[in-house]
Design an enzyme around this catalytic site. Structure first.
Site, PDB file in Angstrom:
ATOM      1  N   CYS A   2      40.268  30.768  47.400  1.00 17.29           N
ATOM      2  CA  CYS A   2      41.278  29.916  48.018  1.00 17.29           C
ATOM      3  C   CYS A   2      40.862  28.460  47.837  1.00 17.29           C
ATOM      4  CB  CYS A   2      41.486  30.166  49.496  1.00 17.29           C
ATOM      5  SG  CYS A   2      41.897  31.846  49.912  1.00 17.29           S
ATOM      6  N   ARG A  27      40.642  28.550  42.020  1.00 18.22           N
ATOM      7  CA  ARG A  27      39.947  29.221  43.118  1.00 18.22           C
ATOM      8  C   ARG A  27      40.776  30.348  43.724  1.00 18.22           C
ATOM      9  NH1 ARG A  27      35.168  25.971  44.744  1.00 18.22           N
ATOM     10  NH2 ARG A  27      35.103  27.545  46.329  1.00 18.22           N
ATOM     11  N   TRP A  75      43.949  33.190  47.590  1.00 16.96           N
ATOM     12  CA  TRP A  75      43.485  34.416  46.960  1.00 16.96           C
ATOM     13  C   TRP A  75      43.454  35.425  48.092  1.00 16.96           C
ATOM     14  CZ3 TRP A  75      39.454  37.910  47.546  1.00 16.96           C
ATOM     15  CH2 TRP A  75      39.212  38.777  46.464  1.00 16.96           C
ATOM     16  N   ASN A 101      39.859  28.937  54.462  1.00 13.85           N
ATOM     17  CA  ASN A 101      39.113  29.731  53.481  1.00 13.85           C
ATOM     18  C   ASN A 101      38.124  30.560  54.268  1.00 13.85           C
ATOM     19  OD1 ASN A 101      40.091  28.634  51.173  1.00 13.85           O
ATOM     20  ND2 ASN A 101      38.234  27.536  50.609  1.00 13.85           N
ATOM     21  N   GLY A 102      37.899  31.795  53.844  1.00 14.38           N
ATOM     22  CA  GLY A 102      36.908  32.616  54.532  1.00 14.38           C
ATOM     23  C   GLY A 102      37.572  33.793  55.197  1.00 14.38           C
ATOM     24  N   GLU A 490      27.366  41.940  30.140  1.00 11.94           N
ATOM     25  CA  GLU A 490      28.158  40.710  30.231  1.00 11.94           C
ATOM     26  C   GLU A 490      29.359  40.787  29.276  1.00 11.94           C
ATOM     27  OE1 GLU A 490      28.853  38.134  31.757  1.00 11.94           O
ATOM     28  OE2 GLU A 490      29.498  36.590  30.357  1.00 11.94           O
ATOM     29  N   LYS A 494      33.181  40.588  30.627  1.00 12.99           N
ATOM     30  CA  LYS A 494      34.083  39.526  30.178  1.00 12.99           C
ATOM     31  C   LYS A 494      35.367  40.122  29.626  1.00 12.99           C
ATOM     32  CE  LYS A 494      32.666  36.910  31.335  1.00 12.99           C
ATOM     33  NZ  LYS A 494      31.957  36.099  32.222  1.00 12.99           N
ATOM     34  N   GLU A 497      37.498  41.620  32.618  1.00 12.37           N
ATOM     35  CA  GLU A 497      38.163  40.679  33.532  1.00 12.37           C
ATOM     36  C   GLU A 497      39.250  39.858  32.848  1.00 12.37           C
ATOM     37  OE1 GLU A 497      35.465  37.805  35.423  1.00 12.37           O
ATOM     38  OE2 GLU A 497      34.147  37.920  33.699  1.00 12.37           O
ATOM     39  N   HIS A 513      22.677  60.213  27.357  1.00 11.72           N
ATOM     40  CA  HIS A 513      22.576  60.896  28.648  1.00 11.72           C
ATOM     41  C   HIS A 513      23.928  61.002  29.342  1.00 11.72           C
ATOM     42  CE1 HIS A 513      18.295  61.080  28.231  1.00 11.72           C
ATOM     43  NE2 HIS A 513      18.219  59.770  28.047  1.00 11.72           N
ATOM     44  N   LYS A 612      37.584  32.373  41.189  1.00 12.93           N
ATOM     45  CA  LYS A 612      36.387  31.788  40.580  1.00 12.93           C
ATOM     46  C   LYS A 612      35.175  31.865  41.502  1.00 12.93           C
ATOM     47  CE  LYS A 612      34.239  29.204  37.538  1.00 12.93           C
ATOM     48  NZ  LYS A 612      33.805  30.022  36.396  1.00 12.93           N
TER      49      LYS A 612
HETATM   50  C1  G6P Z   1      33.244  35.415  40.413  1.00 10.86           C
HETATM   51  C2  G6P Z   1      33.544  34.834  39.048  1.00 10.86           C
HETATM   52  C3  G6P Z   1      32.468  35.284  38.059  1.00 10.86           C
HETATM   53  C4  G6P Z   1      31.099  34.872  38.565  1.00 10.86           C
HETATM   54  C5  G6P Z   1      30.831  35.431  39.971  1.00 10.86           C
HETATM   55  C6  G6P Z   1      29.576  34.843  40.594  1.00 10.86           C
HETATM   56  O1  G6P Z   1      33.421  36.789  40.402  1.00 10.86           O
HETATM   57  O2  G6P Z   1      34.803  35.251  38.595  1.00 10.86           O
HETATM   58  O3  G6P Z   1      32.721  34.692  36.795  1.00 10.86           O
HETATM   59  O4  G6P Z   1      30.122  35.346  37.696  1.00 10.86           O
HETATM   60  O5  G6P Z   1      31.913  35.096  40.838  1.00 10.86           O
HETATM   61  O6  G6P Z   1      29.793  33.480  40.815  1.00 10.86           O
HETATM   62  P1  G6P Z   1      28.666  32.394  40.967  1.00 10.86           P
HETATM   63  O7  G6P Z   1      29.400  31.126  41.273  1.00 10.86           O
HETATM   64  O8  G6P Z   1      27.809  32.837  42.125  1.00 10.86           O
HETATM   65  O9  G6P Z   1      27.892  32.348  39.706  1.00 10.86           O
END
Ligand code: G6P
Length: 617
Positions: A2, A27, A75, A101-102, A490, A494, A497, A513, A612
């Protein structure tokens, strides 16, 4: 998670709130809303489902007056994505407006009580209880028998609340005022000649003010034209934020811009930090704990999401080069564990934003237990960077696309620097330090070389998602070993998402396995197999896939011709030290995810359901 922005000053609030809200959209972006008071006692209240960036035209021609206002981009956590659940939330009389927010964890209990007292709710959210609680306390007199001010009512309301908040409150009874409060969810106040821009992120403040005050946990600020009243008076600090970083420039998406900035992220992380002749690195943020490093016996690296994969790569670096036993955990798991700690344990917290709720909670728990805490952070002035005992900034510049890319590269680079810093304070020989330092110094150029392949990577991406038997592939394995096992994870994250395709990253040795059962012509495998100490082992895993008619896309080292016989497609990366290969291998994987997602028409910068910075647990 948010985004919040508020304005108090002499200018018209709406254009400022709109600009700020658009910058905050990364956000959270499922709905948005504004509340602005005008000088005649009127209010502009507007809440809508959708993205503010796509709604700008709806406001054209509207006469939105008022110099005090607040806005929010959501969000969803509690309550579906609906207009009623969008912020600002209000009380029964529509006089008090709250953006938040929160999470209010005990909102169910509070809501039942308020309903029994006669309050009428119009949303399903946790936030709305705040508006009604404030309404209730505003109606009651304070201990001295006087009418409560808005800030006093906010304070009383927050005493009853369990959870986290960054919030702004406006009341028609005091129309020139915004009350701001925070607990574990960031709020910053930009100060500019008697006007104030309060927001959850510096990105929203940057176009309007260059000095800021960080609100502290449990602190309440009262903002009126020309006056900012804080519980602990302090002067504003200079904000270290480049406004133009939040612009896309000529790129179609922030994600592509940020991937193209990956060589610059390495460059910036190493700048002024390499001392080649001594085989050392200089990390000013660790100087205060330099004397304690040789005594560290075990390291715990804690993070979420992409940062967790950086942590897992860091574990190999610290073990191999600093000679320290290292373990990693997801912050959301770690904070509920009972880890075995000693006075020689140190914990490293990795977070791009420095505001991820689980990572911060894990950090606070370690501080409570007396463990040495070290941060690896991108966001300057973030909660994590202010609360850790010491730390390293990755200096990647702001990252706007929801999926982290250049910050991952920055985190890996910082961890490589830290393993030399730690190693040289322990057993690492000068020549070894020098080898790593010298290789780091050329890494930006090598990374740039990888990007030169982007059109080849784009073709491969299109082929895999569009061409396979007419409709493309929908499932992918990513495999790697040792340093590149976390990179496989990773790559899969990626892709997931950004493209909404199914992908999983696993250790090459684990395929047999269970996972091999899924392999067929329709389930390709991306194999990260640079020419390193586990290359032969990776080849065996690739053969296992091929024997089951699986297709292979290999990420291999330049000059490896043999791999062409094993893989349907190959993306080459330049040769570097084994510990640094993850930095180069991640770049084509980021591009692959980007091109696959855009080929499928996905909103790569703001993928569905995500945000984010995850400031809720
Ligand atoms: C969210 C973002 C990710 C990020 C994760 C951790 O899920 O979409 O891209 O890796 O948060 O965020 P940070 O700010 O703690 O690296």
């Amino acid at each position: 998670m948010c985004g919040i922005i508020g304005y108090v000053g002499k200018k018209q609030a709406f254009p400022i709130l709109l600009t700020g809200l658009k910058r905050l959209e990364y956000r959270g972006y499922d709905s948005y809303g504004f509340s602005i008071f005008d000088e005649k006692g009127g209010i502009f209240l507007n809440k809508k489902v959708g993205k503010i960036s796509e709604a700008e035209k709806d406001f054209l021609g509207m006469d939105i007056q008022g110099t005090v206002g607040q806005a929010h981009t959501r969000w969803a956590t509690t309550g579906k994505v609906t207009e009623a659940n969008a912020h600002p939330h209000f009380d029964c009389a529509k006089e008090i407006f709250v953006v938040h927010n929160g999470i209010i964890e005990n909102y169910g209990e509070l809501k039942n009580k308020l309903i029994n007292e006669g309050h009428q709710f119009s949303s399903e959210t946790d936030t709305e209880v705040l508006a009604h609680l404030i309404e209730k306390f505003l109606k009651e007199k304070n201990k001295k028998g006087e009418k409560r001010k808005l800030e006093e009512a906010v304070k009383e309301a927050l005493k009853l609340v369990k959870g986290t908040y960054g919030l702004l409150v406006m009341s028609k009874s005091e129309p020139e005022k915004i009350v701001a409060a925070r607990l574990s969810s960031p709020l910053l106040i930009g100060v500019n000649n008697g006007e104030y821009i309060v927001a959850s992120d510096p990105i929203a403040i940057a176009p309007f003010a260059s000095n800021i005050v960080y609100l502290n946990d449990y602190e309440i600020a009262v903002i009126t034209p020309g006056n900012l009243s804080l519980e602990k008076e302090r002067a504003p600090e200079k904000m270290e934020y480049e406004s133009e970083e939040a612009e896309k420039g000529s790129y179609e998406h922030f994600m592509l811009k940020e991937i193209m900035e990956e060589p610059a992220a390495i460059e910036s992380a190493i700048k002024g930090r390499l001392i080649s002749q001594d085989g050392e690195v200089k990390l000013g943020g660790l100087d205060s704990i330099a004397g304690r490093i040789k005594d560290i016996q075990n390291l715990i690296l804690v993070a979420c999401g992409t940062a967790n994969y950086a942590a897992r790569t860091g574990k190999y670096m610290f073990e191999e080069y600093a000679g320290i036993s290292a373990e990693t955990d997801l912050a959301s798991e770690f904070r509920y564990r009972k880890p075995i700690l000693s006075k020689n344990t140190a914990a490293i917290f990795i977070s791009q934003s420095g505001e991820t709720a689980d990572t911060l909670a894990a950090l606070r728990e370690m501080k409570r237990k007396g463990v040495l805490t070290i941060g690896v952070t991108n966001a300057i002035g973030s909660s994590q960077s202010r609360e850790t005992d010491a730390g390293v900034y990755i200096r990647s510049g702001s990252e706007i696309a929801v999926a982290s890319t250049k910050a991952f590269i920055g985190q890996l680079t910082a961890l490589a620097l830290m393993s030399v810093y730690f190693g040289r304070k322990r057993e690492m020989a000068m020549v070894m330090g020098k080898r790593i330092v010298d290789e780091l110094s050329v890494l930006p150029d090598l990374a740039q070389k990888v990007l030169k392949n982007s059109s080849h990577i784009e073709q491969i991406a299109k082929k895999y998602v569009l061409a396979g038997e007419g409709k493309g592939f929908r499932n992918f394995w990513f495999i790697g070993r040792k340093y590149n096992y976390p990179v496989a994870m990773e790559g899969a994250l990626k892709l997931k998402e950004c493209s909404y395709l199914h992908a999983e990253g696993i250790a090459g040795g684990e395929l047999k396995h269970g996972s091999l059962a899924l392999i067929d012509e329709q389930f390709p495998t991306v194999a990260i197999c640079p020419s390193d100490s586990v290359y032969e082992k990776m080849v065996s895993n690739i053969e296992e896939v091929r024997a089951r008619k699986g297709r292979i896309l290999a990420i291999a080292t330049e000059g490896n011709e043999e791999i062409k016989k094993l893989a349907e497609d190959v993306i080459y990366i330049p040769k570097t030290l084994e510990m640094l290969t993850p930095i180069l291998a991640a770049i084509p994987l980021h591009l692959l995810a980007y091109y696959m997602a855009t080929a499928l028409g996905r909103d790569v910068d703001r993928p569905r359901n995500l945000a984010k910075s995850v400031t809720v647990e």
